[in-house]
Scaffold this active site. Structure first.
Site, PDB file in Angstrom:
ATOM      1  N   GLN A 173       4.173   7.953  -1.080  1.00 33.91           N
ATOM      2  CA  GLN A 173       5.364   8.889  -1.391  1.00 33.91           C
ATOM      3  C   GLN A 173       6.265   8.699  -0.267  1.00 33.91           C
ATOM      4  OE1 GLN A 173       5.935   9.901  -4.273  1.00 33.91           O
ATOM      5  NE2 GLN A 173       3.791   9.153  -4.427  1.00 33.91           N
TER       6      GLN A 173
ATOM      7  N   ASP B 283       9.554   5.921  11.397  1.00 38.51           N
ATOM      8  CA  ASP B 283       9.330   4.975  12.500  1.00 38.51           C
ATOM      9  C   ASP B 283      10.689   4.866  13.277  1.00 38.51           C
ATOM     10  OD1 ASP B 283       6.745   3.639  11.817  1.00 38.51           O
ATOM     11  OD2 ASP B 283       7.712   3.129  10.150  1.00 38.51           O
TER      12      ASP B 283
ATOM     13  N   PHE C  21       0.712  -1.369   0.025  1.00 34.71           N
ATOM     14  CA  PHE C  21       0.121  -0.211   0.122  1.00 34.71           C
ATOM     15  C   PHE C  21       0.917   1.164   0.070  1.00 34.71           C
ATOM     16  CE2 PHE C  21      -3.624   2.526   0.939  1.00 34.71           C
ATOM     17  CZ  PHE C  21      -4.679   2.113   0.084  1.00 34.71           C
ATOM     18  N   LEU C  22       1.717   1.298  -0.844  1.00 36.75           N
ATOM     19  CA  LEU C  22       2.709   2.310  -1.168  1.00 36.75           C
ATOM     20  C   LEU C  22       2.218   3.567  -1.082  1.00 36.75           C
ATOM     21  CD1 LEU C  22       5.191   0.108  -3.428  1.00 36.75           C
ATOM     22  CD2 LEU C  22       4.961   0.297  -0.792  1.00 36.75           C
TER      23      LEU C  22
ATOM     24  N   VAL D  44       8.567  11.586   4.843  1.00 35.09           N
ATOM     25  CA  VAL D  44       7.771  12.473   3.690  1.00 35.09           C
ATOM     26  C   VAL D  44       6.403  12.912   4.374  1.00 35.09           C
ATOM     27  CG1 VAL D  44       6.928  12.652   1.353  1.00 35.09           C
ATOM     28  CG2 VAL D  44       8.934  11.298   2.095  1.00 35.09           C
TER      29      VAL D  44
ATOM     30  N   HIS E 270       7.212   5.647   0.907  1.00 31.69           N
ATOM     31  CA  HIS E 270       8.058   4.504   0.485  1.00 31.69           C
ATOM     32  C   HIS E 270       8.673   4.924  -0.777  1.00 31.69           C
ATOM     33  CE1 HIS E 270       4.205   2.546   2.443  1.00 31.69           C
ATOM     34  NE2 HIS E 270       5.402   1.826   2.974  1.00 31.69           N
TER      35      HIS E 270
ATOM     36  N   ARG F 213      -2.034   4.419   6.901  1.00 34.76           N
ATOM     37  CA  ARG F 213      -3.230   4.509   7.970  1.00 34.76           C
ATOM     38  C   ARG F 213      -3.848   5.608   7.660  1.00 34.76           C
ATOM     39  NH1 ARG F 213      -2.003   1.756  13.482  1.00 34.76           N
ATOM     40  NH2 ARG F 213      -0.646  -0.114  12.787  1.00 34.76           N
TER      41      ARG F 213
HETATM   42  O1  PAF Z   1       7.920  -0.407   8.474  1.00 36.05           O
HETATM   43  C1  PAF Z   1       7.439  -1.448   7.796  1.00 36.05           C
HETATM   44  O2  PAF Z   1       6.752  -1.197   6.906  1.00 36.05           O
HETATM   45  C2  PAF Z   1       7.821  -2.556   8.445  1.00 36.05           C
HETATM   46  O3  PAF Z   1       7.824  -2.642   9.698  1.00 36.05           O
HETATM   47  C3  PAF Z   1       8.851  -3.692   7.974  1.00 36.05           C
HETATM   48  C4  PAF Z   1       9.860  -2.916   8.098  1.00 36.05           C
HETATM   49  C5  PAF Z   1       8.775  -3.697   6.487  1.00 36.05           C
HETATM   50  C6  PAF Z   1       9.012  -4.905   8.571  1.00 36.05           C
HETATM   51  O4  PAF Z   1       7.574  -5.553   8.346  1.00 36.05           O
END
Ligand code: PAF
Length: 284
Positions: free
Chosen positions: A38, A153, A35-36, A179, A40, A190
């Protein structure tokens, strides 16, 4: 545009990566849960900048979700994700089924025992254990030279750095800046689950961090920063503050008194039942 290799098994992905290695190409990894957005794509761009070939993994990791309902509600759109990755010029995508990552009878976990069980780890018990367990496996499947993770994160990034060091994975872990939407909301999968009112209310996160950054630059104490952020967030009736931590930027250690070294501020708050996080590193 070149064809992107799509792999569903570890063996297929390893065979593809072996061709890159044979050509002495540097491999970058971007682990995602799909569910990409910007955020990502910024990780992909950073990996492309630092390596010759980029492998993206899409895997909604069941072991990092506390509640089955949260796992089921996690948004998925594989076709859209693949189109975005192809467009960005990604070389290879690994989309393994759960059984490939966690084979029958699986009983191995990886855990950073201190850093996983503090801060956000107290709000989401077992979450970081799930993250390190899956990331260690993804590292082993792909065996990249570098791997990119978002600074958003923040605790996850520090936990992964510590795991990588402790297990001596020969992988350079890169943190990539958060971003944001034009109005300041940190991008997250989310966000689409927020009502328009909660989405508006969620701006209090970036607003409180901006106020903290300004206060830090003028010289302040950890206690005053905490009060400022907590007052700003609790003044927003739609927000429920779940966690507010101000810790050492690299070791996540407790801080108090005057701000004398870089501090990471990490906030988690709920808006209509959706938990959002944001962070900023501040210094005087
Ligand atoms: O940050 C995330 O999307 C997830 O925690 C990860 C690093 C892909 C691990 O599942």
């Amino acid at each position: 545009m070149q064809n992107m290799k799509i792999c569903r098994t570890i063996a297929e992905c390893r065979a593809e990566v072996a061709t890159y290695r044979k050509a002495a190409e540097r491999v970058g990894l971007v682990p995602t849960m799909g569910f990409l957005h910007q955020g990502h794509m910024a990780l992909v761009a950073a990996a492309q900048e630092a390596s010759d070939r980029v492998v993206v993994t899409i895997f909604v990791n069941p072991t990092q979700f506390g509640e089955a309902a949260d796992l089921e509600a996690y948004p998925r759109d594989e076709a859209r994700d693949l189109a975005m990755l192809q467009e960005a010029g990604v070389d290879c995508v690994l989309i393994p089924p759960v059984k490939e990552v966690y084979p029958d009878g699986d009983e191995t976990i990886v855990e950073t025992t201190r850093m996983a069980n503090m801060l956000h780890g107290l709000v989401r018990p077992g979450h970081f254990r799930g993250v390190t367990t899956v990331v260690a496996r993804l590292f082993n499947f792909v065996q990249p030279d570098i791997a990119c993770f978002g600074e958003k994160d923040y605790q996850q990034l520090q936990v992964i750095k510590r795991m990588t060091r402790d297990l001596a994975f020969p992988i350079d872990i890169r943190g990539v800046p958060t971003v944001r939407e034009p109005d300041g909301l940190a991008m997250s999968s989310r966000n689409v689950r927020l009502t328009p009112e909660d989405r508006q209310a969620a701006l209090v996160l970036s607003r409180s961090l901006a106020a903290a950054e300004q206060a830090a630059a003028q010289g302040t104490t950890i206690e005053a920063l905490r009060q400022l952020i907590s007052d700003t967030i609790t003044a927003e009736p739609r927000a429920t503050l779940r966690g507010l931590d101000i810790v050492g930027a690299t070791d996540l250690s407790d801080l108090s008194g005057p701000l004398t070294s870089p501090a990471a501020i990490m906030i988690s708050a709920e808006f209509g039942g959706i938990l959002l996080i944001d962070q900023r590193v501040v210094t005087q």
